[in-house]
Each structure stands twice: as structure tokens, then as C-alpha cells.
Motif scaffolding. Structure first.
Motif, PDB file in Angstrom:
ATOM      1  N   ARG A  51       0.826  -1.224   0.090  1.00 39.15           N
ATOM      2  CA  ARG A  51      -0.030  -0.078  -0.029  1.00 39.15           C
ATOM      3  C   ARG A  51       0.812   1.348   0.242  1.00 39.15           C
ATOM      4  NH1 ARG A  51      -5.461  -1.063   1.612  1.00 39.15           N
ATOM      5  NH2 ARG A  51      -5.720  -3.177   2.380  1.00 39.15           N
ATOM      6  N   SER A  52       1.651   1.167   0.787  1.00 34.09           N
ATOM      7  CA  SER A  52       2.792   2.698   0.928  1.00 34.09           C
ATOM      8  C   SER A  52       3.374   2.568  -0.421  1.00 34.09           C
ATOM      9  CB  SER A  52       3.831   2.200   1.899  1.00 34.09           C
ATOM     10  OG  SER A  52       3.364   1.994   3.349  1.00 34.09           O
ATOM     11  N   GLU A  62       2.347   1.750  -3.336  1.00 28.01           N
ATOM     12  CA  GLU A  62       1.270   2.405  -4.417  1.00 28.01           C
ATOM     13  C   GLU A  62       1.032   3.721  -4.011  1.00 28.01           C
ATOM     14  OE1 GLU A  62      -2.276   0.459  -6.094  1.00 28.01           O
ATOM     15  OE2 GLU A  62      -1.581  -1.343  -5.125  1.00 28.01           O
ATOM     16  N   GLU A  63       0.816   4.112  -2.639  1.00 27.07           N
ATOM     17  CA  GLU A  63       0.603   5.251  -2.391  1.00 27.07           C
ATOM     18  C   GLU A  63       1.689   6.378  -2.850  1.00 27.07           C
ATOM     19  OE1 GLU A  63       0.765   9.115  -0.504  1.00 27.07           O
ATOM     20  OE2 GLU A  63       2.173   7.455   0.348  1.00 27.07           O
ATOM     21  N   ALA A  64       3.029   5.965  -2.489  1.00 19.76           N
ATOM     22  CA  ALA A  64       4.238   6.838  -3.250  1.00 19.76           C
ATOM     23  C   ALA A  64       4.255   7.285  -4.438  1.00 19.76           C
ATOM     24  CB  ALA A  64       5.231   6.081  -2.620  1.00 19.76           C
ATOM     25  N   LEU A  73       1.463   7.097  -6.450  1.00 18.84           N
ATOM     26  CA  LEU A  73       0.295   7.215  -7.075  1.00 18.84           C
ATOM     27  C   LEU A  73       0.218   8.423  -8.290  1.00 18.84           C
ATOM     28  CD1 LEU A  73      -2.601   6.184  -6.455  1.00 18.84           C
ATOM     29  CD2 LEU A  73      -2.996   7.979  -4.771  1.00 18.84           C
ATOM     30  N   ILE A  74       1.059   9.438  -7.907  1.00 14.87           N
ATOM     31  CA  ILE A  74       1.063  10.428  -8.887  1.00 14.87           C
ATOM     32  C   ILE A  74       2.507  10.439  -9.569  1.00 14.87           C
ATOM     33  CG2 ILE A  74       0.865  12.961  -9.377  1.00 14.87           C
ATOM     34  CD1 ILE A  74      -0.960  13.283  -7.317  1.00 14.87           C
ATOM     35  N   PRO A  75       2.707  10.332 -10.757  1.00 15.48           N
ATOM     36  CA  PRO A  75       4.056  10.172 -11.406  1.00 15.48           C
ATOM     37  C   PRO A  75       4.564  11.555 -11.362  1.00 15.48           C
ATOM     38  CG  PRO A  75       2.106  10.020 -13.224  1.00 15.48           C
ATOM     39  CD  PRO A  75       1.517  10.059 -11.966  1.00 15.48           C
ATOM     40  N   ASP A  78      10.430  15.417 -11.133  1.00 13.90           N
ATOM     41  CA  ASP A  78      11.389  14.590 -10.261  1.00 13.90           C
ATOM     42  C   ASP A  78      10.763  13.272 -10.005  1.00 13.90           C
ATOM     43  OD1 ASP A  78      12.696  13.979  -7.867  1.00 13.90           O
ATOM     44  OD2 ASP A  78      11.839  15.652  -6.581  1.00 13.90           O
ATOM     45  N   ALA A 134      11.257  11.333  -7.605  1.00 15.67           N
ATOM     46  CA  ALA A 134      10.691  10.790  -6.488  1.00 15.67           C
ATOM     47  C   ALA A 134       9.614  11.762  -5.747  1.00 15.67           C
ATOM     48  CB  ALA A 134      12.143  11.222  -5.365  1.00 15.67           C
ATOM     49  N   ASN A 135       8.638  11.445  -6.114  1.00 15.01           N
ATOM     50  CA  ASN A 135       7.436  12.350  -6.000  1.00 15.01           C
ATOM     51  C   ASN A 135       6.592  11.867  -4.763  1.00 15.01           C
ATOM     52  OD1 ASN A 135       5.838  14.454  -6.766  1.00 15.01           O
ATOM     53  ND2 ASN A 135       4.551  13.563  -7.862  1.00 15.01           N
ATOM     54  N   TYR A 136       7.424  11.947  -3.660  1.00 12.21           N
ATOM     55  CA  TYR A 136       6.554  11.451  -2.524  1.00 12.21           C
ATOM     56  C   TYR A 136       7.385  11.880  -1.184  1.00 12.21           C
ATOM     57  CZ  TYR A 136      10.174   8.224  -3.738  1.00 12.21           C
ATOM     58  OH  TYR A 136      11.377   7.494  -4.089  1.00 12.21           O
ATOM     59  N   GLY A 137       6.947  11.736  -0.109  1.00 11.47           N
ATOM     60  CA  GLY A 137       7.306  12.112   1.192  1.00 11.47           C
ATOM     61  C   GLY A 137       8.452  11.181   1.577  1.00 11.47           C
TER      62      GLY A 137
END
Lengths: 337, 206
Positions: free
Chosen positions: B75-76, B78-80, B82-84, B112, B114-117
Motif C-alpha cells: 500500500r505504501s 502504491e501511495e508513493a 500514485l502520482i507520477p 522529479d 521521487a514524487n513522495y514524502g
């Protein structure tokens, strides 16, 4: 030392459950298994009883759910029970806000990954985000509403990347958790959250360096509230790693960052850095084994369980990918027991 | 096998002209084939090096991704993702390479990966995504090169068939036919001469 009798039952029950935690020898046995069907057989001996044809991912989630339910069961009040579920709320909020942005771009929404382990039921969370009623979120009402509106507004004006959904909500989460822990008067929880903030910030520092990001970016994404002032990390960002190590020399993380800096300079291997960070967390929480009265064993148990699942995932994903035993053993994190 | 033609002088001249053209064509096609093969070998060598490099990097990127998959929950992950975070642009054109039109891909990407936290995501995911992003232009280049190699190989095959057809079929046929017509004409000439001599002899006897 004053004894905290509120957690006597909880701590005793958790101590019993610690017996279920898998030792390092078990992971070595799993790594030595000749096939995935043998791995399944070995897992059947543990609490991870796997059903015929069941995916491993389902197994990990079921165990996380069981662990959370046990912890909620033993904790004495609702506020504490909720404390351990907020991470799922923030996860759902991230997923829903990202979906909102996807919908604005004309892309299909994906709600399949929402998880029903938070304090707010999934349906209600969807309704909150879809109807933009952020006041009903469990986090600080004014803060969360302001942060989310500001975030969405700046995204709309293309001032911010979509990654800031995660970054802003992570900050909101840690800030909220820190306040909750303080308001409940749980000094260990305050220390634990601070530890998580620091470890996240240290890892962020290396990840930002790896990606060659700017100093202002680092300043935007570091989370405040940890033991280490995040501005000190920003100040030395553009210097060499020795300055970074010196900044943290008198902190509890001096040994950790020395090792991390050496490894990073050798080959920028983020995987090894992640492992060091995880091992540090487990090593620090191992002190909780000697606490008889208090919330410490419960927190340590949850982290130990997370790490155990992580180790199982490392072994099984590695086995599925055909990685060698040496690589798998090298990637294993420390175990709590 | 000779051609089925009337053995006369006109046909002979026509066939000689055809033979001259066929020989010139054969030489030109042979030169083209040699140049194509030279180009092909250079391209194949470059392609092999690029493919080996891409495969090596792909292996390391996948290893990182497996690492990220192992330390993060499904899940994490997929969440990370989710938006390219990357927007890619591909412009497709054609270039003339030895009269073969091979594709030309102009690839551009911005953003970028790495589009996640950073909390609850792994550094291995960063490493994997950056490797994939670095690899993508090379993969596109490899696709362009492999297609060019395939098209060049087809063209070499076609040219070789033409060269062989000229060298082993048309030119020998023409030569054989020309030689046949020449012999036939010589024969006719000799027959006429003999006839004339015979007539002359008969006339002299009377």
C-alpha cells in the motif's frame, strides 16, 4: 523511580506476546529454505499461519491488523488507542488528496489502497475529502484545515509539486503526534516521536544529498520537533559530511551518523543507510525490555512487529526474486528478541 | 539458361546494352552492399555495447526496486507512486541512412521521479527510480538503434538478393544469350559464305 501502574496489564500481556516474536535463527532458517513452498511450511509453525493460495502481502496486513488490535485491546484509554491509529488516518488522507489531484488532471481515482485501520472509517474519510470538510479530521482542527487548504491552493497555482502532499502531511502528523503525547503527559511517547522525527530527518538529509536537491528544498521538508534542531542540519547541508557528523557529535546519533556518512561516501548506498537507521531504532527500543511498568514495552512491541514483518518481506521478496542467501542475510534488520 | 529471344543483330545490340547496364548496376549494388555492411557492423557493435550497459543498469535498478518493495508495504509503495513525478515527451522522426529510413527518437523528460514524502518510504525506492529515469533515455536510444539495425539488415538482405540475382542469374543469362546470338549470327554468316562459295564454284564450272 515512580512506577506507572496504568500499564501493568498491558505490559504483562505484551511481555507474553513477545514470545511470539521471531528470533534471528528463524530468519536464517527461512533464508535457507529451498523453495517458496518450504517457506510457507516454515511460516505455518508461527503466528503467520498462511492459508492455501494466500498471497504473502495479505499475511503481513493481517498480522499488522492483529497487532494493532491487540495493542488497542490492552491500552487503558481511547486517546492512547487512537494514538497508534493516526498513521493510518494520515495515510488515507494522503491517498485521497492525491486522488483529488489525479481527478483534476482527468485521471482515474484509485481508492483500492485505502486502509480501514485508522480512527476515521474509510467511508467517512472519503466523504470528508470529497466534500472538503477538513474540520472533521482528527488532527488539530484549525491547523489541519489551514494546511490542507493552503496545500491544495498552492498545488492549483502550480507553486508546489504533488510530492508536497506527503511532505506537508508528514509534518502535520508528527506535529500532531508530538502534541498528543505531550498533552497525555506521556514522556516516553514524546521521546519516541522525537526519535522518529530525527531518524526521518537524518535519512532525508542523505536522500536529499543523493538526489542533489537544493538547500531550500531540505529546509522545506525537514520535520521540526525532534531532539536535533533541523536548522542545524540545513546549515551544514552544502558542506562536506564531516560537518554533518560534527553537528550531531554530541547527540545520541553520533555513532549512527558516523557510520552512515562513511557508507554514503563509499558508494551512496541508501539501502545500507536505511538498514542502519532501522537497526538503530530497534537497538534504542531494546532498552524497553528492562521497563516493567510503563508504555515502553507496548511501543517496542509494535515497532518490533513492524520490523519483523519488514524482515519477512525482505526474505520472501528476495527469495521470489532469486537473490542469494548472502544478500538476504546482509539485508536483514536486527530483531527485538 | 539463355533467354528466349530471336537471334538477330538487333536483339544482340539490345542485349549488349542490357548487359552493360546490368554490370554497372551490379557494381553499384555491390558497393552499396559493402557500405551497408560496414555501417551495419559499426551499428551492431555500438548496439551490443549499449544493450550490455542497459542490461547491467537495469539489473541494478531492479535490485534496488526489489529492495524497496521488500522494505515497504504494498500500500505504501502504491501511495508513493500514485502520482507520477516525471513528464516525458517523445518526438518520432526519420533519418535517411544509406537510403534506408531509420527512426529517430528525441526523448525529453522533466520533473522529479521521487514524487513522495520521506517518511514511510525507502531510500532504495529513490535509488531505483533515479536509476530507471537515468536508464529510460538509454532504453529509447537502444530501441532506436535496434530498429535501425533490423531495417539495415533487411536492406542488406534485399541488396544481396539483387546483387546475387544480377551476378548469378541475369548477367550469366545475358552473356550466354549474347554468346548464343553471336554464334548463331556467325553460323548464319558462315552458311552464307559457304553458300556463296558453292554458288561461285558452280558458276565457274559452267
Amino acid at each position: 523511580m515512580e512506577r506507572d501502574f496504568r500499564y501493568t496489564y498491558a505490559a504483562t500481556r505484551i511481555r507474553c506476546l513477545e514470545k511470539e516474536l521471531l528470533p534471528l535463527s528463524f530468519f536464517h532458517r527461512l533464508i535457507g529454505a529451498s523453495s517458496l513452498s518450504e517457506v510457507r511450511k516454515i511460516l505455518e509453525e508461527t503466528v503467520y499461519g498462511i492459508r492455501e493460495g494466500e498471497e504473502f502481502d495479505v499475511l503481513w496486513e493481517r498480522e499488522s491488523r492483529r497487532t494493532l488490535s491487540i495493542v488497542k485491546d490492552v491500552l487503558p484509554n481511547k486517546r492512547l488507542k487512537d494514538f497508534f491509529s493516526y498513521s493510518y488516518d494520515i495515510f488515507n488522507l494522503k491517498v485521497l488528496l492525491k486522488n483529488k489531484l489525479l481527478a483534476k488532471r482527468g485521471m482515474k481515482k484509485n481508492w483500492d489502497i485505502l486502509v480501514d485501520m485508522g480512527t476515521v472509517p474509510v467511508d467517512k474519510m472519503i466523504s470528508i475529502v470529497e466534500n472538503e470538510q477538513y474540520v472533521y479530521l482528527p488532527f488539530h482542527k484549525k491547523d489541519s484545515v489551514y494546511i490542507i487548504w493552503d496545500l491544495l491552493d498552492r498545488m492549483e497555482k502550480a507553486e508546489l509539486d504533488t510530492k508536497f502532499v506527503d511532505l506537508f502531511l508528514d509534518k502535520l502528523y508528527f506535529n500532531f503526534m508530538l502534541n498528543e503525547a505531550r498533552e497525555m503527559g506521556e514522556s516516553f511517547l514524546v521521546e519516541y516521536i522525537k526519535l522518529l522525527i530525527d531518524l526521518t530527518n537524518i535519512m532525508t538529509f542523505f536522500r536529499a544529498k543523493f538526489a542533489g536537491r537544493s538547500k531550500s528544498f531540505l529546509s522545506d521538508v525537514l520535520i521540526s520537533g525532534g531532539f536535533v534542531d533541523e536548522d542545524r542540519l540545513v546549515d551544514v547541508y552544502q558542506d562536506n559530511l564531516d560537518s554533518f557528523v560534527k553537528v550531531l557529535h554530541y547527540s545520541p546519533y553520533s555513532g549512527l551518523v558516523e557510520k552512515m556518512a562513511a557508507l554514503f561516501e563509499q558508494g551512496q548506498d541508501l539501502a545500507s543507510l536505511e538498514k542502519l537507521k532501522d537497526n538503530y531504532l530497534i537497538e534504542t527500543l531494546k532498552n524497553c525490555k528492562f521497563v516493567m511498568f510503563g508504555i515502553q514495552p507496548i511501543v517496542a512491541f509494535m515497532v518490533a512487529k513492524d520490523m519483523e514483518i519488514k524482515n519477512l518481506r525482505i526474505v520472501i521478496t528476495g527469495k521470489q526474486a532469486g537473490l542469494s542467501e548472502g544478500i538476504l542475510k546482509e539485508r536483514l534488520r536486527y530483531v527485538y528478541v | 539458361m539463355k533467354l528466349r529471344v530471336n537471334p538477330n543483330r538487333m536483339e544482340l545490340l539490345r542485349l549488349r546494352r542490357r548487359l552493360a547496364i546490368a554490370r554497372r548496376g551490379h557494381k553499384l549494388l555491390k558497393d552499396k552492399q559493402d557500405a551497408l555492411i560496414k555501417q551495419f557492423i559499426a551499428l551492431v557493435k555500438e548496439n551490443k555495447e549499449l544493450r550490455e550497459e542497459v542490461e547491467r543498469e537495469l539489473q541494478s535498478a531492479y535490485l534496488n526496486f526489489i529492495g524497496a518493495r521488500a522494505v515497504m508495504s504494498g500500500r505504501s509503495l502504491e501511495e508513493a507512486l500514485l502520482i507520477p513525478g516525471i513528464r516525458s515527451y517523445l518526438k518520432v522522426g526519420k533519418v535517411n541512412l544509406m537510403s534506408v529510413f531509420v527512426p529517430r527518437f528525441d526523448f525529453m523528460q522533466e520533473g522529479d521521479p521521487a514524487n513522495y514524502g520521506f517518511w514511510e518510504t525507502s531510500g532504495e525506492l529513490d535509488a531505483a527510480l533515479y536509476s530507471f529515469i537515468k536508464l529510460l533515455p538509454k532504453l529509447i536510444k537502444l530501441a532506436e538503434m535496434e530498429k535501425a539495425v533490423i531495417l539495415l539488415a533487411d536492406e542488406i538482405e534485399r541488396t544481396r538478393r539483387r546483387v546475387n540475382a544480377l551476378e548469378y542469374v541475369l548477367i550469366p543469362q545475358l552473356e550466354e544469350t549474347i554468346s548464343f546470338i553471336t554464334m548463331k549470327l556467325d553460323e548464319v554468316e558462315r552458311a552464307a559464305l559457304t553458300r556463296l562459295m558453292k554458288i561461285k564454284e558452280i558458276v565457274r564450272k559452267h
